[in-house]
Write an enzyme that holds these catalytic residues in place. Structure first.
Site, mmCIF file in Angstrom:
data_model
loop_
_atom_site.group_PDB
_atom_site.id
_atom_site.type_symbol
_atom_site.label_atom_id
_atom_site.label_comp_id
_atom_site.label_asym_id
_atom_site.label_seq_id
_atom_site.Cartn_x
_atom_site.Cartn_y
_atom_site.Cartn_z
ATOM 1 N N TYR A 170 0.844 -1.204 0.000
ATOM 2 C CA TYR A 170 0.000 0.000 0.000
ATOM 3 C C TYR A 170 0.874 1.248 0.000
ATOM 4 C CZ TYR A 170 -2.923 3.723 1.910
ATOM 5 O OH TYR A 170 -3.558 4.932 2.131
HETATM 6 P P1 NAD Z 1 -12.420 4.576 1.612
HETATM 7 O O1 NAD Z 1 -12.055 3.201 1.221
HETATM 8 O O2 NAD Z 1 -13.544 4.771 2.555
HETATM 9 O O3 NAD Z 1 -12.688 5.453 0.314
HETATM 10 C C1 NAD Z 1 -12.164 5.171 -0.954
HETATM 11 C C2 NAD Z 1 -13.320 5.085 -1.947
HETATM 12 O O4 NAD Z 1 -12.780 4.903 -3.248
HETATM 13 C C3 NAD Z 1 -14.247 3.910 -1.673
HETATM 14 O O5 NAD Z 1 -15.588 4.359 -1.560
HETATM 15 C C4 NAD Z 1 -14.068 2.999 -2.889
HETATM 16 O O6 NAD Z 1 -15.271 2.368 -3.268
HETATM 17 C C5 NAD Z 1 -13.568 3.959 -3.951
HETATM 18 N N1 NAD Z 1 -12.684 3.327 -4.940
HETATM 19 C C6 NAD Z 1 -11.631 2.507 -4.705
HETATM 20 N N2 NAD Z 1 -11.052 2.131 -5.850
HETATM 21 C C7 NAD Z 1 -11.749 2.722 -6.856
HETATM 22 C C8 NAD Z 1 -11.649 2.719 -8.269
HETATM 23 N N3 NAD Z 1 -10.696 1.986 -8.880
HETATM 24 N N4 NAD Z 1 -12.533 3.436 -8.996
HETATM 25 C C9 NAD Z 1 -13.508 4.154 -8.373
HETATM 26 N N5 NAD Z 1 -13.660 4.189 -7.032
HETATM 27 C C10 NAD Z 1 -12.792 3.487 -6.277
HETATM 28 O O7 NAD Z 1 -11.079 5.229 2.202
HETATM 29 P P2 NAD Z 1 -10.821 6.627 2.927
HETATM 30 O O8 NAD Z 1 -10.387 6.336 4.308
HETATM 31 O O9 NAD Z 1 -11.942 7.564 2.693
HETATM 32 O O10 NAD Z 1 -9.552 7.103 2.121
HETATM 33 C C11 NAD Z 1 -9.590 8.089 1.107
HETATM 34 C C12 NAD Z 1 -8.194 8.275 0.555
HETATM 35 O O11 NAD Z 1 -7.316 8.690 1.581
HETATM 36 C C13 NAD Z 1 -7.558 7.012 -0.029
HETATM 37 O O12 NAD Z 1 -6.783 7.394 -1.138
HETATM 38 C C14 NAD Z 1 -6.678 6.502 1.085
HETATM 39 O O13 NAD Z 1 -5.617 5.725 0.601
HETATM 40 C C15 NAD Z 1 -6.202 7.800 1.675
HETATM 41 N N6 NAD Z 1 -5.800 7.736 3.079
HETATM 42 C C16 NAD Z 1 -6.705 7.432 4.043
HETATM 43 C C17 NAD Z 1 -6.316 7.409 5.375
HETATM 44 C C18 NAD Z 1 -7.241 7.073 6.502
HETATM 45 O O14 NAD Z 1 -6.783 6.923 7.615
HETATM 46 N N7 NAD Z 1 -8.552 6.957 6.279
HETATM 47 C C19 NAD Z 1 -4.985 7.716 5.707
HETATM 48 C C20 NAD Z 1 -4.085 8.004 4.691
HETATM 49 C C21 NAD Z 1 -4.509 8.031 3.385
HETATM 50 C C1 UGA Z 2 -4.509 3.906 8.304
HETATM 51 C C2 UGA Z 2 -5.365 3.609 7.066
HETATM 52 O O1 UGA Z 2 -5.987 2.335 7.166
HETATM 53 C C3 UGA Z 2 -4.553 3.630 5.806
HETATM 54 O O2 UGA Z 2 -5.431 3.551 4.694
HETATM 55 C C4 UGA Z 2 -3.765 4.897 5.779
HETATM 56 O O3 UGA Z 2 -3.017 5.079 4.651
HETATM 57 C C5 UGA Z 2 -2.887 5.019 6.999
HETATM 58 O O4 UGA Z 2 -3.742 5.073 8.115
HETATM 59 C C6 UGA Z 2 -2.059 6.279 6.964
HETATM 60 O O5 UGA Z 2 -2.011 7.032 7.930
HETATM 61 O O6 UGA Z 2 -1.413 6.538 5.959
HETATM 62 P P1 UGA Z 2 -3.271 2.387 10.056
HETATM 63 O O7 UGA Z 2 -2.534 3.464 10.754
HETATM 64 O O8 UGA Z 2 -2.644 1.035 9.966
HETATM 65 O O9 UGA Z 2 -3.635 2.807 8.548
HETATM 66 O O10 UGA Z 2 -4.718 2.330 10.726
HETATM 67 P P2 UGA Z 2 -5.452 1.160 11.518
HETATM 68 O O11 UGA Z 2 -5.600 -0.022 10.658
HETATM 69 O O12 UGA Z 2 -6.674 1.738 12.098
HETATM 70 O O13 UGA Z 2 -4.419 0.801 12.695
HETATM 71 C C7 UGA Z 2 -4.196 1.723 13.749
HETATM 72 C C8 UGA Z 2 -3.182 1.172 14.714
HETATM 73 O O14 UGA Z 2 -3.701 0.018 15.365
HETATM 74 C C9 UGA Z 2 -1.886 0.735 14.066
HETATM 75 O O15 UGA Z 2 -0.812 1.139 14.889
HETATM 76 C C10 UGA Z 2 -1.953 -0.780 14.061
HETATM 77 O O16 UGA Z 2 -0.670 -1.344 14.160
HETATM 78 C C11 UGA Z 2 -2.757 -1.043 15.297
HETATM 79 N N1 UGA Z 2 -3.536 -2.313 15.273
HETATM 80 C C12 UGA Z 2 -4.235 -2.678 14.186
HETATM 81 C C13 UGA Z 2 -3.549 -3.092 16.418
HETATM 82 O O17 UGA Z 2 -2.899 -2.764 17.448
HETATM 83 N N2 UGA Z 2 -4.288 -4.246 16.407
HETATM 84 C C14 UGA Z 2 -4.990 -4.642 15.322
HETATM 85 O O18 UGA Z 2 -5.645 -5.700 15.370
HETATM 86 C C15 UGA Z 2 -4.970 -3.840 14.186
#
Ligand code: NAD
Ligand code: UGA
Length: 368
Positions: A170
């Site tokens: 990722y």
């Molecule tokens: P999310 O999965 O809820 O939203 C992504 C949306 O994109 C989904 O609704 C999915 O159906 C759609 N999608 C995926 N692939 C697609 C495709 N090929 N064509 C059209 N639609 C598609 O995730 P989110 O948490 O809202 O994340 C939004 C963005 O932010 C993503 O790019 C994710 O990687 C990034 N991001 C999220 C987090 C986080 O903590 N939520 C952290 C860092 C980065």
């Molecule tokens: C999240 C999002 O899922 C990613 O899409 C995003 O890109 C990323 O943030 C980001 O900041 O870039 P993550 O931080 O792994 O990723 O979020 P969670 O899956 O909610 O995990 C949060 C924390 O809980 C992490 O430290 C993970 O190691 C921990 N964790 C997760 C546990 O301790 N136990 C579990 O069973 C799962």
């Protein structure tokens, strides 16, 4: 296509004043919040999403219902459908793209690596190809990720720190997105702004994220795994509340310069920026769990285990000086207040029935 008729007959995505924004991933967690915020302040919004089943699509449908109450129209389609994308730009002269569609989630990359390549690399390139050919060329703000810092041990992370040690596929695809953006900016004069979000949480959140499935498991009396590093340090995240992230996205859109176009028409270098959007305050996962226990009034069955090598990084911590300087980004929600709002939403959405389950709450081993 049915969407075309609707979009042509509505003034919604078109604006004489203000922006006309294509939001990709619009029924996703961050996309739905941003679409609403843009619409509420008067910008034109059209959403695109493929409604995939990485997590329960009924949650995406529920978000779509909310958006449609605010006259936000969603086109159901994939980033890789270039005919559809071209058609969208024929119908609406978008001034901006807020590109949030992606295959998210760190650990799931071990189960389905190709889905990351398809959406985060091929899909992003397809969108950029269409944007580069559009007239006018839209300015693009897109989601990168804190995961690009990988195993970097700087504390906190600044935008210029190294990003050459991704810990998951990722992260590698998000890093590739930044490199790809560089080439489209350089050759075609596209204005591009990448936002490195840090573990975003809040109401309407993602069921595959820890805070969400911990809430579900605590309510159902199921055990949860809390990760520690192999040297027994607590794993920590710079958990960032959704409303703060939305403000950052709007600030980035507001300060995005126009694309300059390519070749002889080039008026000067187009904008290329990358920003951290975090909370600047890392919290150990154990503390996240104790806040949830307090809010839910139930003790968790905790298993503290050594973090499996599953793509996770030991900690994240954002320095947001640059985003503050350029568009006044300032996170204002601490984890306890943000989780309180999440739990309130969760209880209301699921009717507080611990047995009503939601699909897509993957754990490290892929079980749910
Ligand atoms: P999310 O999965 O809820 O939203 C992504 C949306 O994109 C989904 O609704 C999915 O159906 C759609 N999608 C995926 N692939 C697609 C495709 N090929 N064509 C059209 N639609 C598609 O995730 P989110 O948490 O809202 O994340 C939004 C963005 O932010 C993503 O790019 C994710 O990687 C990034 N991001 C999220 C987090 C986080 O903590 N939520 C952290 C860092 C980065
Ligand atoms: C999240 C999002 O899922 C990613 O899409 C995003 O890109 C990323 O943030 C980001 O900041 O870039 P993550 O931080 O792994 O990723 O979020 P969670 O899956 O909610 O995990 C949060 C924390 O809980 C992490 O430290 C993970 O190691 C921990 N964790 C997760 C546990 O301790 N136990 C579990 O069973 C799962």
């Amino acid at each position: 296509a049915s969407w075309e008729k609707q979009v042509r007959h509505s003034s919604t995505p078109r604006r004489l004043n203000g922006f006309s924004v294509l939001v990709t991933g619009a029924v996703g967690f961050i996309g739905s919040h941003c679409s609403l915020a843009l619409k509420k302040r008067g910008d034109g919004v059209l959403g695109l999403d493929n409604f995939n089943d990485y997590y329960d699509p009924s949650l995406k449908r529920a978000r779509q219902n909310l958006l449609s109450k605010h006259q936000i129209f969603i086109v159901e389609g994939d980033l890789n459908d270039d005919a559809l994308l071209t058609k969208l730009f024929d119908v609406v002269p978008f001034t901006h793209i807020l590109h949030l569609a992606a295959q998210a989630g760190v650990r799931y990359a071990m189960q389905n690596p190709q889905s990351y390549v398809r959406s985060n690399i091929a899909g992003f390139v397809n969108l950029l190809e269409v944007a580069k050919a559009a007239n006018p060329q839209p300015a693009i703000v897109w989601a990168s990720s804190s995961s690009v810092y990988g195993l970097n041990t700087e504390n906190p992370f600044s935008e210029r720190d190294r990003t050459d040690q991704p810990a998951s596929l990722y992260a590698a695809t998000k890093k590739a997105g930044e490199e790809i953006a560089h080439t489209y900016n350089h050759i075609y004069g596209l204005s591009l702004t990448g936002l490195r979000f840090f573990t975003v949480y809040g109401p309407w959140g993602r069921p595959d994220m820890a805070y969400f499935f911990f809430t579900k498991d605590i309510l159902q009396g199921k055990p949860i795994d809390i990760y520690k590093t192999s040297d027994q340090k607590e794993v920590a995240r710079d958990f960032t509340y959704i409303d703060d992230v939305v403000k950052g996205c709007l600030g980035a859109l507001d300060t995005a310069e126009k694309s300059t176009g390519s070749g002889g028409k080039k008026k000067g270098p187009a904008q290329l920026r990358v920003y951290n959007l975090g909370n600047t305050s890392p919290v150990p996962v154990g503390r996240l769990v104790s806040i949830l226990e307090g809010l839910l009034g139930t003790k968790a069955k905790k298993h503290v285990i050594t973090m499996p090598r599953n793509g996770d990084v030991p900690f994240t911590h954002a320095n947001v000086t640059l985003a503050y300087k350029d568009f006044g980004y300032k996170p204002t929600t601490d984890l306890a207040s943000g989780l309180r709002k999440f739990v309130k939403w969760y209880v209301n959405y699921f009717g507080m029935e611990p047995t009503k389950s939601i699909k897509g709450t993957q754990r490290a081993d892929g079980s749910s």
